[in-house]
Scaffold this motif. Structure first.
Motif, PDB file in Angstrom:
ATOM      1  N   THR A  18       1.237  -1.257   0.502  1.00 20.70           N
ATOM      2  CA  THR A  18      -0.237  -0.423  -0.136  1.00 20.70           C
ATOM      3  C   THR A  18       0.717   0.824  -0.113  1.00 20.70           C
ATOM      4  O   THR A  18       1.691   1.439   0.317  1.00 20.70           O
ATOM      5  CB  THR A  18      -1.224   0.065   1.438  1.00 20.70           C
ATOM      6  OG1 THR A  18      -1.765  -1.582   1.272  1.00 20.70           O
ATOM      7  CG2 THR A  18      -1.672   1.164   0.751  1.00 20.70           C
ATOM      8  N   TRP A  20       0.104   5.752   0.121  1.00 22.41           N
ATOM      9  CA  TRP A  20      -0.573   7.154  -0.425  1.00 22.41           C
ATOM     10  C   TRP A  20      -0.343   7.811  -1.204  1.00 22.41           C
ATOM     11  O   TRP A  20       1.362   8.410  -1.178  1.00 22.41           O
ATOM     12  CB  TRP A  20      -0.634   7.307   1.237  1.00 22.41           C
ATOM     13  CG  TRP A  20      -1.240   6.077   2.027  1.00 22.41           C
ATOM     14  CD1 TRP A  20      -1.027   5.581   2.863  1.00 22.41           C
ATOM     15  CD2 TRP A  20      -2.565   6.297   2.232  1.00 22.41           C
ATOM     16  NE1 TRP A  20      -1.325   4.340   3.712  1.00 22.41           N
ATOM     17  CE2 TRP A  20      -2.742   5.188   2.955  1.00 22.41           C
ATOM     18  CE3 TRP A  20      -3.738   6.552   1.583  1.00 22.41           C
ATOM     19  CZ2 TRP A  20      -3.839   4.821   3.394  1.00 22.41           C
ATOM     20  CZ3 TRP A  20      -5.105   6.559   2.364  1.00 22.41           C
ATOM     21  CH2 TRP A  20      -5.104   5.561   3.384  1.00 22.41           C
ATOM     22  N   GLN A  41      -3.968 -11.547   3.760  1.00 19.27           N
ATOM     23  CA  GLN A  41      -3.581 -10.103   3.209  1.00 19.27           C
ATOM     24  C   GLN A  41      -3.797  -9.015   2.784  1.00 19.27           C
ATOM     25  O   GLN A  41      -3.719  -7.861   3.091  1.00 19.27           O
ATOM     26  CB  GLN A  41      -2.267 -10.553   2.842  1.00 19.27           C
ATOM     27  CG  GLN A  41      -1.255  -9.413   2.428  1.00 19.27           C
ATOM     28  CD  GLN A  41       0.684 -10.208   2.003  1.00 19.27           C
ATOM     29  OE1 GLN A  41      -0.123 -10.645   1.293  1.00 19.27           O
ATOM     30  NE2 GLN A  41       1.230  -9.435   1.766  1.00 19.27           N
ATOM     31  N   GLU A  43      -7.380  -7.970   1.988  1.00 20.92           N
ATOM     32  CA  GLU A  43      -8.407  -7.462   2.685  1.00 20.92           C
ATOM     33  C   GLU A  43      -8.022  -6.935   3.326  1.00 20.92           C
ATOM     34  O   GLU A  43      -8.744  -5.911   3.908  1.00 20.92           O
ATOM     35  CB  GLU A  43      -9.020  -8.607   3.817  1.00 20.92           C
ATOM     36  CG  GLU A  43     -10.002  -9.653   2.324  1.00 20.92           C
ATOM     37  CD  GLU A  43     -11.047 -10.689   3.200  1.00 20.92           C
ATOM     38  OE1 GLU A  43     -10.776 -11.356   4.612  1.00 20.92           O
ATOM     39  OE2 GLU A  43     -11.850 -11.150   3.071  1.00 20.92           O
ATOM     40  N   GLN A  44      -6.903  -7.139   4.702  1.00 18.61           N
ATOM     41  CA  GLN A  44      -6.243  -6.117   5.306  1.00 18.61           C
ATOM     42  C   GLN A  44      -6.253  -4.950   4.693  1.00 18.61           C
ATOM     43  O   GLN A  44      -6.219  -3.718   5.497  1.00 18.61           O
ATOM     44  CB  GLN A  44      -4.990  -7.734   6.716  1.00 18.61           C
ATOM     45  CG  GLN A  44      -4.596  -6.521   7.640  1.00 18.61           C
ATOM     46  CD  GLN A  44      -3.532  -7.402   8.395  1.00 18.61           C
ATOM     47  OE1 GLN A  44      -3.294  -8.087   7.865  1.00 18.61           O
ATOM     48  NE2 GLN A  44      -3.202  -6.150   9.749  1.00 18.61           N
ATOM     49  N   ALA A  45      -5.148  -5.259   3.858  1.00 20.10           N
ATOM     50  CA  ALA A  45      -4.515  -3.886   3.670  1.00 20.10           C
ATOM     51  C   ALA A  45      -5.785  -3.317   2.316  1.00 20.10           C
ATOM     52  O   ALA A  45      -6.025  -2.004   2.664  1.00 20.10           O
ATOM     53  CB  ALA A  45      -3.951  -4.490   2.390  1.00 20.10           C
ATOM     54  N   GLY A  47      -8.811  -3.453   3.861  1.00 15.78           N
ATOM     55  CA  GLY A  47      -9.876  -2.342   5.082  1.00 15.78           C
ATOM     56  C   GLY A  47      -8.655  -1.306   5.484  1.00 15.78           C
ATOM     57  O   GLY A  47      -9.415  -0.507   6.493  1.00 15.78           O
ATOM     58  N   ASN A  48      -7.436  -1.181   5.893  1.00 14.71           N
ATOM     59  CA  ASN A  48      -7.042  -1.073   6.488  1.00 14.71           C
ATOM     60  C   ASN A  48      -6.709   0.475   5.274  1.00 14.71           C
ATOM     61  O   ASN A  48      -7.176   1.701   5.732  1.00 14.71           O
ATOM     62  CB  ASN A  48      -5.593  -0.750   6.678  1.00 14.71           C
ATOM     63  CG  ASN A  48      -5.368  -1.465   7.646  1.00 14.71           C
ATOM     64  OD1 ASN A  48      -6.422  -2.377   8.539  1.00 14.71           O
ATOM     65  ND2 ASN A  48      -4.076  -2.683   8.339  1.00 14.71           N
ATOM     66  N   ALA A  49      -6.619   0.280   3.748  1.00 17.07           N
ATOM     67  CA  ALA A  49      -6.978   1.653   3.713  1.00 17.07           C
ATOM     68  C   ALA A  49      -8.150   2.746   3.888  1.00 17.07           C
ATOM     69  O   ALA A  49      -8.282   3.091   3.402  1.00 17.07           O
ATOM     70  CB  ALA A  49      -6.805   1.092   1.517  1.00 17.07           C
ATOM     71  N   LEU A  51      -9.920   2.749   5.571  1.00 21.05           N
ATOM     72  CA  LEU A  51      -9.827   3.623   7.014  1.00 21.05           C
ATOM     73  C   LEU A  51     -10.301   4.983   6.909  1.00 21.05           C
ATOM     74  O   LEU A  51     -11.089   5.498   7.159  1.00 21.05           O
ATOM     75  CB  LEU A  51      -9.031   2.775   8.737  1.00 21.05           C
ATOM     76  CG  LEU A  51      -9.915   1.734   8.908  1.00 21.05           C
ATOM     77  CD1 LEU A  51      -8.412   1.477   9.315  1.00 21.05           C
ATOM     78  CD2 LEU A  51     -10.983   1.711   9.613  1.00 21.05           C
ATOM     79  N   THR A  52      -9.541   5.632   6.004  1.00 15.36           N
ATOM     80  CA  THR A  52      -8.781   7.184   5.940  1.00 15.36           C
ATOM     81  C   THR A  52      -9.369   7.326   4.390  1.00 15.36           C
ATOM     82  O   THR A  52      -8.860   8.673   3.952  1.00 15.36           O
ATOM     83  CB  THR A  52      -7.880   7.016   6.939  1.00 15.36           C
ATOM     84  OG1 THR A  52      -6.916   6.261   6.099  1.00 15.36           O
ATOM     85  CG2 THR A  52      -7.558   6.835   7.763  1.00 15.36           C
ATOM     86  N   CYS A  53      -9.229   6.478   3.370  1.00 12.15           N
ATOM     87  CA  CYS A  53      -9.267   6.888   2.050  1.00 12.15           C
ATOM     88  C   CYS A  53     -10.163   7.397   1.300  1.00 12.15           C
ATOM     89  O   CYS A  53     -11.555   7.164   1.961  1.00 12.15           O
ATOM     90  CB  CYS A  53      -8.569   5.657   1.416  1.00 12.15           C
ATOM     91  SG  CYS A  53      -8.860   4.631   0.795  1.00 12.15           S
TER      92      CYS A  53
END
Length: 127
Positions: A18, A20, A41, A43-45, A47-49, A51-53
């Motif tokens: 990931t 930015w 891996q 899904e986690q990437a 999902g984390n993105a 959160l704020t994108c």
């Protein structure tokens, strides 16, 4: 070991990174071969993105193989992006015809908002 002709087996390891490009624009890049083993891996990437994108680009230009579990994950995360009003785009530059063909057969290429390059997707940021 990869069974794909002309593919270096050392380049088939599933990699998810990931970056930015702007404070609210995440680019999740996949490389290698992706199947159910790499879905957590991915899904986690994603999902984390999410959160704020405000824009999420998934770059499959360096992928040699995806299976149905990877496609399912992309569709699921596209829906989550839609729920969060996050612009989701799939980057396929034409150098991965097997991936493009697989997504066409599954009927999801249009749903995933395909663009040719990351730069093409960024032209529409904020519009």
């Amino acid at each position: 070991m990869s069974l794909l002709v002309g593919v270096d087996p050392q380049n088939t390891t599933p990699i998810v990174t990931t970056t930015w490009r702007q404070p609210t624009v995440a680019v999740v890049t996949l490389e290698g071969e992706h199947d159910m083993a790499s879905v957590p891996q991915l899904e986690q990437a994603l999902g984390n993105a999410l959160l704020t994108c405000s824009q999420l680009l998934v770059d499959l230009s360096s992928v040699q193989f995806i299976d149905s579990s990877t496609i399912h994950c992309l569709i699921k995360m596209k829906r989550e992006a839609d729920d969060k009003r996050c612009d989701f785009k799939l980057v396929l530059d034409g150098d991965a015809p097997n991936i493009e063909h697989t997504l066409e057969i599954c009927g999801v290429l249009g749903v995933l908002n395909r663009v040719a390059t990351v730069d093409a997707a960024l032209e529409h940021v904020g519009s």
